[in-house]
Write a protein that holds these residues in place. Sequence first.
Motif, PDB file in Angstrom:
ATOM      1  N   ALA A  38       0.942  -1.156   0.060  1.00  0.00           N
ATOM      2  CA  ALA A  38      -0.004  -0.080  -0.032  1.00  0.00           C
ATOM      3  C   ALA A  38       0.913   1.333  -0.126  1.00  0.00           C
ATOM      4  CB  ALA A  38      -1.080  -0.102   1.144  1.00  0.00           C
ATOM      5  N   VAL A  39       0.259   2.246  -0.418  1.00  0.00           N
ATOM      6  CA  VAL A  39       0.965   3.579  -0.470  1.00  0.00           C
ATOM      7  C   VAL A  39      -0.090   4.468   0.184  1.00  0.00           C
ATOM      8  CG1 VAL A  39       1.815   5.580  -1.784  1.00  0.00           C
ATOM      9  CG2 VAL A  39       2.320   3.275  -2.273  1.00  0.00           C
ATOM     10  N   GLU A  40       0.211   5.014   1.312  1.00  0.00           N
ATOM     11  CA  GLU A  40      -0.625   5.796   2.155  1.00  0.00           C
ATOM     12  C   GLU A  40       0.009   7.306   2.057  1.00  0.00           C
ATOM     13  OE1 GLU A  40      -1.264   4.294   6.134  1.00  0.00           O
ATOM     14  OE2 GLU A  40      -1.785   2.446   5.245  1.00  0.00           O
ATOM     15  N   LEU A  41      -0.936   8.431   2.089  1.00  0.00           N
ATOM     16  CA  LEU A  41      -0.592   9.717   2.149  1.00  0.00           C
ATOM     17  C   LEU A  41      -0.135  10.240   3.810  1.00  0.00           C
ATOM     18  CD1 LEU A  41      -0.192  12.527   1.106  1.00  0.00           C
ATOM     19  CD2 LEU A  41      -2.486  12.904   1.472  1.00  0.00           C
ATOM     20  N   TRP A  42      -0.753   9.463   4.594  1.00  0.00           N
ATOM     21  CA  TRP A  42      -0.767   9.456   6.097  1.00  0.00           C
ATOM     22  C   TRP A  42      -0.776   8.143   6.586  1.00  0.00           C
ATOM     23  CZ3 TRP A  42       1.327  12.385   9.654  1.00  0.00           C
ATOM     24  CH2 TRP A  42       1.109  12.314  10.897  1.00  0.00           C
ATOM     25  N   HIS A  43       0.329   7.864   7.572  1.00  0.00           N
ATOM     26  CA  HIS A  43       0.278   6.841   8.202  1.00  0.00           C
ATOM     27  C   HIS A  43       0.318   7.132   9.771  1.00  0.00           C
ATOM     28  CE1 HIS A  43       0.309   2.447   8.990  1.00  0.00           C
ATOM     29  NE2 HIS A  43       1.035   2.687  10.086  1.00  0.00           N
ATOM     30  N   GLY A  44      -0.842   7.433  10.391  1.00  0.00           N
ATOM     31  CA  GLY A  44      -0.723   7.643  11.794  1.00  0.00           C
ATOM     32  C   GLY A  44      -0.445   6.855  12.895  1.00  0.00           C
ATOM     33  N   ALA A  45      -0.675   5.495  12.619  1.00  0.00           N
ATOM     34  CA  ALA A  45      -0.275   4.355  13.672  1.00  0.00           C
ATOM     35  C   ALA A  45       0.858   4.220  13.933  1.00  0.00           C
ATOM     36  CB  ALA A  45      -1.217   3.050  13.239  1.00  0.00           C
ATOM     37  N   ILE A  46       1.271   3.897  15.321  1.00  0.00           N
ATOM     38  CA  ILE A  46       2.671   3.720  15.741  1.00  0.00           C
ATOM     39  C   ILE A  46       2.953   2.223  15.454  1.00  0.00           C
ATOM     40  CG2 ILE A  46       4.342   4.108  17.489  1.00  0.00           C
ATOM     41  CD1 ILE A  46       3.129   6.670  16.035  1.00  0.00           C
ATOM     42  N   ASP A  47       3.151   1.653  14.431  1.00  0.00           N
ATOM     43  CA  ASP A  47       3.478   0.345  14.082  1.00  0.00           C
ATOM     44  C   ASP A  47       4.497   0.025  12.963  1.00  0.00           C
ATOM     45  OD1 ASP A  47       2.031   0.863  11.708  1.00  0.00           O
ATOM     46  OD2 ASP A  47       0.141  -0.062  12.516  1.00  0.00           O
ATOM     47  N   SER A  48       4.397  -1.073  12.403  1.00  0.00           N
ATOM     48  CA  SER A  48       5.376  -1.563  11.398  1.00  0.00           C
ATOM     49  C   SER A  48       5.185  -0.480  10.163  1.00  0.00           C
ATOM     50  CB  SER A  48       5.431  -2.816  11.198  1.00  0.00           C
ATOM     51  OG  SER A  48       4.256  -3.143  10.489  1.00  0.00           O
ATOM     52  N   GLY A  49       4.208   0.205   9.993  1.00  0.00           N
ATOM     53  CA  GLY A  49       4.021   1.167   8.842  1.00  0.00           C
ATOM     54  C   GLY A  49       4.592   2.433   8.817  1.00  0.00           C
ATOM     55  N   THR A 113      16.141   2.637  21.168  1.00  0.00           N
ATOM     56  CA  THR A 113      14.752   3.411  21.336  1.00  0.00           C
ATOM     57  C   THR A 113      13.474   2.603  21.285  1.00  0.00           C
ATOM     58  OG1 THR A 113      14.290   3.468  18.739  1.00  0.00           O
ATOM     59  CG2 THR A 113      16.173   4.925  19.703  1.00  0.00           C
ATOM     60  N   MET A 114      12.495   3.270  21.132  1.00  0.00           N
ATOM     61  CA  MET A 114      11.198   2.520  21.310  1.00  0.00           C
ATOM     62  C   MET A 114      10.707   1.959  20.034  1.00  0.00           C
ATOM     63  SD  MET A 114       8.246   5.583  21.285  1.00  0.00           S
ATOM     64  CE  MET A 114       7.318   5.495  19.783  1.00  0.00           C
ATOM     65  N   ALA A 115      11.643   2.011  19.051  1.00  0.00           N
ATOM     66  CA  ALA A 115      11.449   1.442  17.583  1.00  0.00           C
ATOM     67  C   ALA A 115      11.856   0.005  17.514  1.00  0.00           C
ATOM     68  CB  ALA A 115      12.140   2.293  16.661  1.00  0.00           C
ATOM     69  N   LEU A 116      11.345  -0.911  18.301  1.00  0.00           N
ATOM     70  CA  LEU A 116      11.749  -2.233  18.347  1.00  0.00           C
ATOM     71  C   LEU A 116      11.604  -3.189  16.970  1.00  0.00           C
ATOM     72  CD1 LEU A 116      10.111  -3.222  21.701  1.00  0.00           C
ATOM     73  CD2 LEU A 116      12.209  -2.476  21.413  1.00  0.00           C
ATOM     74  N   GLY A 117      10.617  -2.930  16.274  1.00  0.00           N
ATOM     75  CA  GLY A 117      10.445  -3.572  15.111  1.00  0.00           C
ATOM     76  C   GLY A 117      10.852  -2.513  13.683  1.00  0.00           C
ATOM     77  N   TYR A 118      11.714  -1.687  14.220  1.00  0.00           N
ATOM     78  CA  TYR A 118      12.121  -1.026  12.959  1.00  0.00           C
ATOM     79  C   TYR A 118      12.943  -1.681  11.868  1.00  0.00           C
ATOM     80  CZ  TYR A 118      14.186   3.232  10.463  1.00  0.00           C
ATOM     81  OH  TYR A 118      14.700   4.044   9.601  1.00  0.00           O
ATOM     82  N   SER A 119      12.563  -1.632  10.639  1.00  0.00           N
ATOM     83  CA  SER A 119      13.208  -2.260   9.713  1.00  0.00           C
ATOM     84  C   SER A 119      14.102  -1.235   8.509  1.00  0.00           C
ATOM     85  CB  SER A 119      12.419  -3.157   8.924  1.00  0.00           C
ATOM     86  OG  SER A 119      11.319  -2.534   8.136  1.00  0.00           O
ATOM     87  N   GLY A 120      13.904  -0.126   8.898  1.00  0.00           N
ATOM     88  CA  GLY A 120      14.426   1.096   8.127  1.00  0.00           C
ATOM     89  C   GLY A 120      13.225   1.625   7.205  1.00  0.00           C
ATOM     90  N   ASP A 121      13.434   2.641   6.354  1.00  0.00           N
ATOM     91  CA  ASP A 121      12.685   3.171   5.758  1.00  0.00           C
ATOM     92  C   ASP A 121      12.275   2.823   4.204  1.00  0.00           C
ATOM     93  OD1 ASP A 121      12.650   4.987   7.725  1.00  0.00           O
ATOM     94  OD2 ASP A 121      13.316   6.826   6.659  1.00  0.00           O
ATOM     95  N   SER A 122      11.251   2.963   3.726  1.00  0.00           N
ATOM     96  CA  SER A 122      10.895   2.460   2.145  1.00  0.00           C
ATOM     97  C   SER A 122      11.606   3.997   1.511  1.00  0.00           C
ATOM     98  CB  SER A 122       9.410   2.739   1.960  1.00  0.00           C
ATOM     99  OG  SER A 122       8.795   3.818   1.893  1.00  0.00           O
TER     100      SER A 122
END
Length: 188
Positions: A38-49, A113-122
């Motif tokens: 998916a491509v979202e203009l805004w992703h407001g959830a604090i998750d893997s997105g 940091t709190m970004a436990l599942g962070y995998s980098g940016d698209s």
Amino acid sequence: MKAGARDRQGWIVAGLLALATLVMLLIMGRPPICTCGAVELWHGAIDSGNSQHIADWYSPSHVIHGFLFFAAGWWLLRRAPLAWRYALAVGIEGSWEILENSPVIIDRYRTATMALGYSGDSILNSMSDLAMMSIGFWLAARMDWRVTLALAVAMEWLTLWVIRDNLTLNVLMLSFPVDAIKAWQAGG
């Protein structure tokens, strides 16, 4: 060399630096868009997105980067044409996007940091971060410094309130992690 030609060269260099950032991220194997498809203009959830779509709660920190780069350029390189100060800002932000997506920084985010599942940016998000920095740079170039400062403080407070994170905490936690802050950010 005339001022117009010098400015034009600065804009060209800024564009080439943005393109070089994009190419380097491709070479690094970063996904072009969110692996969710998916491509979202805004992703407001604090998750893997986070850091996968066009904008998220970390976008204001990149606007603030633009404020800071404009201020530093004005202070240190006042005689340089604005186009060249902007090119330098694009180079710094692009370098950060490349470094931020390196294994060493991705692992640092996961552990400190709190970004436990962070995998980098698209790549989409990295280029959007570069655009957000550009917006900040151009706003700072046109606004009174007091308005710029007030806007930066407001964005820091808003993101602190909404997601328990902001540019200040991000820099602190990457540099000198504090367990109490990490626990608070995780909701503890």
